[in-house]
Write a protein that holds these residues in place. Structure first.
Motif, PDB file in Angstrom:
ATOM      1  N   ASP A 100       0.833  -1.205   0.000  1.00 14.84           N
ATOM      2  CA  ASP A 100       0.000   0.000   0.000  1.00 14.84           C
ATOM      3  C   ASP A 100       0.867   1.255   0.000  1.00 14.84           C
ATOM      4  OD1 ASP A 100      -2.318  -1.499   0.060  1.00 14.84           O
ATOM      5  OD2 ASP A 100      -2.465  -1.463   2.243  1.00 14.84           O
ATOM      6  N   PRO A 101       0.480   2.254  -0.792  1.00 15.69           N
ATOM      7  CA  PRO A 101       1.269   3.483  -0.862  1.00 15.69           C
ATOM      8  C   PRO A 101       0.946   4.439   0.276  1.00 15.69           C
ATOM      9  CG  PRO A 101      -0.592   3.655  -2.339  1.00 15.69           C
ATOM     10  CD  PRO A 101      -0.661   2.277  -1.735  1.00 15.69           C
ATOM     11  N   ASP A 102       1.870   5.331   0.546  1.00 15.62           N
ATOM     12  CA  ASP A 102       1.641   6.462   1.434  1.00 15.62           C
ATOM     13  C   ASP A 102       1.406   7.657   0.516  1.00 15.62           C
ATOM     14  OD1 ASP A 102       2.288   8.942   2.807  1.00 15.62           O
ATOM     15  OD2 ASP A 102       3.065   7.727   4.451  1.00 15.62           O
ATOM     16  N   SER A 103       0.184   8.178   0.490  1.00 14.81           N
ATOM     17  CA  SER A 103      -0.173   9.191  -0.503  1.00 14.81           C
ATOM     18  C   SER A 103       0.683  10.454  -0.398  1.00 14.81           C
ATOM     19  CB  SER A 103      -1.656   9.556  -0.394  1.00 14.81           C
ATOM     20  OG  SER A 103      -1.962  10.032   0.903  1.00 14.81           O
ATOM     21  N   GLU A 104       1.001  10.881   0.826  1.00 13.06           N
ATOM     22  CA  GLU A 104       1.821  12.087   0.983  1.00 13.06           C
ATOM     23  C   GLU A 104       3.245  11.852   0.499  1.00 13.06           C
ATOM     24  OE1 GLU A 104       1.695  13.763   4.856  1.00 13.06           O
ATOM     25  OE2 GLU A 104      -0.490  14.020   4.872  1.00 13.06           O
TER      26      GLU A 104
END
Length: 206
Positions: A24-28
């Protein structure tokens, strides 16, 4: 209208001959990495950074960098702007892949492996390299660096860890990894060990 390359990558991931896990990505962090790299998710590199924390490929043997997770650095974490090199992946044995401009002036993927202890230009751009990786190239690329039962052993290793082998793969005694001693260690330490060894063998200071 802009389109992300992620749909294209996802299709290749779904057809991969071995397990591929998209973290899962970290959007920031993803937005910061894309901004600092000056790319968008229209490119394969941008799509991996924008849509994943990283990719764990072939039972976790290869860790392709994205926006980072608790166990994986983000793609900018070890970038070297002065030299123009951008690390894009690590393997479980401490090998490193970077994206860098070759002498012909073209950005290509280069690999530093624990068996040869030198940089090799794979003569592929990022998208071509990753497509080949996801389509099954790792089996042939690493055929001399695997041992019976490696899948279960590597699957149990965390993304921020690697497998140190002794004697090392670059030595005559360490070329058959089924007969060597294998231990789980921190991946950054393993990467540094191989690169420091290469410098020492070349007569340079570590």
């Amino acid at each position: 209208m802009t389109t992300s390359a992620w749909d294209e990558i996802s299709a290749v991931v779904a057809a991969a001959p071995y397990p591929v896990v998209a973290l899962d990505p970290d959007s920031e962090r993803a937005a910061r990495c894309l901004r600092e790299l000056g790319i968008t998710t229209n490119s394969w590199l941008g799509a991996v950074v924008g849509h994943t924390g990283g990719l764990l490929v072939d039972h976790g043997w290869l860790r392709v960098l994205g926006s980072g997770t608790e166990a994986l650095p983000d793609i900018l974490d070890r970038a070297e702007p002065a030299s123009g090199s951008l690390p894009v992946a690590y393997d479980v044995l401490g090998g490193v892949y970077i994206w860098a401009v070759n002498p012909a002036g073209r950005p290509t993927i280069h690999y530093f492996g624990p068996d040869l202890l030198e940089w090799q230009d794979l003569e592929q751009g990022y998208a071509d390299w990753l497509h080949a990786v996801l389509a099954g190239s790792l089996g042939r690329f690493y055929e001399n660096l695997r041992w019976p039962g490696w899948e279960n052993e590597v699957s149990a290793v965390a993304a921020d860890q690697g497998i140190h082998t002794f004697p090392p793969p670059w030595s005559q005694e360490g070329q058959d990894l089924s007969t060597v001693s294998r231990a789980v260690v921190a991946l950054p330490e393993l990467v540094s060990f191989h690169q420091d060894t290469a410098r020492q063998l070349n007569g340079q200071e570590p």
